[in-house]
Design an enzyme around this catalytic site. Structure first.
Site, PDB file in Angstrom:
ATOM      1  CG  ASP A 137      -6.455   3.037  -3.342  1.00  0.00           C
ATOM      2  OD1 ASP A 137      -5.819   2.511  -2.349  1.00  0.00           O
ATOM      3  OD2 ASP A 137      -7.149   2.214  -4.079  1.00  0.00           O
ATOM      4  CG  ASP A 160      -2.393   0.156  -0.438  1.00  0.00           C
ATOM      5  OD1 ASP A 160      -1.360  -0.164   0.550  1.00  0.00           O
ATOM      6  OD2 ASP A 160      -3.035  -0.683  -0.811  1.00  0.00           O
TER       7      ASP A 160
END
Length: 383
Positions: free
Chosen positions: A224, A245
């Site tokens: 992230d 991600d």
């Protein structure tokens, strides 16, 4: 109808600008209106200021009003003059030694283009720009020379001893509109987590406001890295590094000429776009970018049921899984996501093994994703 006197008019003018630019209830742009998620926490502004915001604001404008600078449209910057502040590791060579101190020095409500020039060095601090302090530019001496870094994760305790969560883990958080960053690195120092680790989300940069632009910047992290949260954003010639991600959120963003680099040990994913409704005009478009790194990667995972991501004219190294995309464990999302690829190159760009619910775009289908019109950029970006 009674006329406004000379003291009432400025107050009304400022009030109208606050309502238009700094609403805390919605995120809107010309292509749609999006309600804020119910679980999103608002960032509180400084509470210890006792002066009238207008008086404080005008005092500061008079102090620095002779300086000039412009990044966005001149029409907006003509409202008030603009000025420059400097941040330097040595107190005798700049106005401030910390980036946050420079931001905190601005008036509670800011409509002036403020350029904060950050000299070379590593600034170990957690930085947050409040919602009402718009029109801020952060400019480093080079992305490899100027770095702001911190090391919080979603598990890090907050002031009450509770886990702060992904949203608040950001090393640098943008909560106000018309933000610009140039030639600087945003880093979260948390190491790459082990596969399946819980609470290791560690955001380097979070962008939670409309009309933000980044030029020649680096975003470094692991899981992230870049929380591309809300609003219209433009990333030009940036380097973004992470593992899982590491570009995620529900913004409407154009990535142009960016280098996306994975540091995954095994399996990772470039994007997790969070579009949750067909009515939301959000998504990520990567144009003339480069995807490289280690491990094996999905181009994206369907974080939102209507997730939308396009890669165009992009080089993809052989680390890309032939399938390309993952449905987040929910087959129903295969009917609603929009995942596209257009004239990409490299060993990882082979479309032959892609999932059936991804698209190889035609010229007509790709056109809306290829330029600044995707983010209404001609309205607010001055290159």
């Amino acid at each position: 109808m009674p006329k406004l006197n000379s003291t009432q008019a400025p107050n009304l003018f400022l009030l109208l600008l606050v309502i238009l630019l700094c609403s805390t209830q919605t995120q809107c742009h010309t292509k749609g209106l999006r309600l804020r998620p119910r679980n999103q926490k608002n960032m509180n502004t400084t509470s210890d200021r006792t002066q009238n915001p207008e008086d404080e604001f005008m005092k500061w404008v008079r102090f620095v009003g002779s300086l000039k600078h412009s990044v966005f449209k001149a029409a907006k910057n003509k409202l008030f003059p603009s000025y420059t502040l400097t941040v330097h590791k040595k107190s005798n060579k700049g106005d401030f030694t910390k980036i946050q101190d420079a931001i905190d020095s601005l008036p509670l409500i800011n409509f002036v283009r403020v350029v904060i020039k950050v000299h070379a060095g590593v600034y170990k601090e957690k930085v947050s720009i409040p919602p009402l302090k718009a029109f801020i530019t952060i400019e480093g001496e080079g992305a490899e020379k100027t770095t702001v870094e911190w090391g919080d994760t979603a598990q890090t305790p907050d002031s009450k001893g509770n886990p702060m969560g992904t949203y608040n883990s950001a090393s640098f958080a943008v909560n106000s509109p018309f933000f610009v960053a140039k030639n600087i690195t945003f880093r979260n120092t948390t190491p790459v987590p082990l596969p399946g680790a819980v609470g290791k989300q560690a955001v380097a940069l979070r962008v939670s406001a409309d009309n933000a632009a980044f030029f020649g910047c680096r975003m470094l992290g692991a899981q992230d890295t870049l929380y591309d949260h809300l609003g219209r954003h433009y990333y030009k010639d940036c380097y973004i590094e992470g593992s899982v991600d590491f570009i995620f959120g529900n913004a409407l963003s154009l990535y142009e000429g960016c280098h996306v680099h994975a540091i995954a040990d095994k399996l990772g994913a470039v994007t997790a776009q969070g579009r949750s409704s067909v009515l939301e005009d959000t998504g990520f478009s990567f144009v003339k970018c480069k995807v490289t790194g280690t491990g094996v990667l999905y181009l994206g995972r369907a974080w939102g049921p209507f997730s939308r991501v396009v890669f165009a004219y992009t080089y993809m190294d052989n680390i890309i899984l032939p399938r390309g995309w993952y449905n987040w464990g929910d087959p129903s999302r295969e009917m609603t996501v929009f995942y596209g690829q257009y004239k990409c190159t490299g060993a990882g760009a082979n479309y032959g093994g892609r999932v059936a619910w991804a698209r190889e775009l035609t010229d007509e289908e790709a056109k809306p994703f290829l330029s600044l019109t995707f983010i209404d950029g001609s309205e607010w970006i001055k290159l």
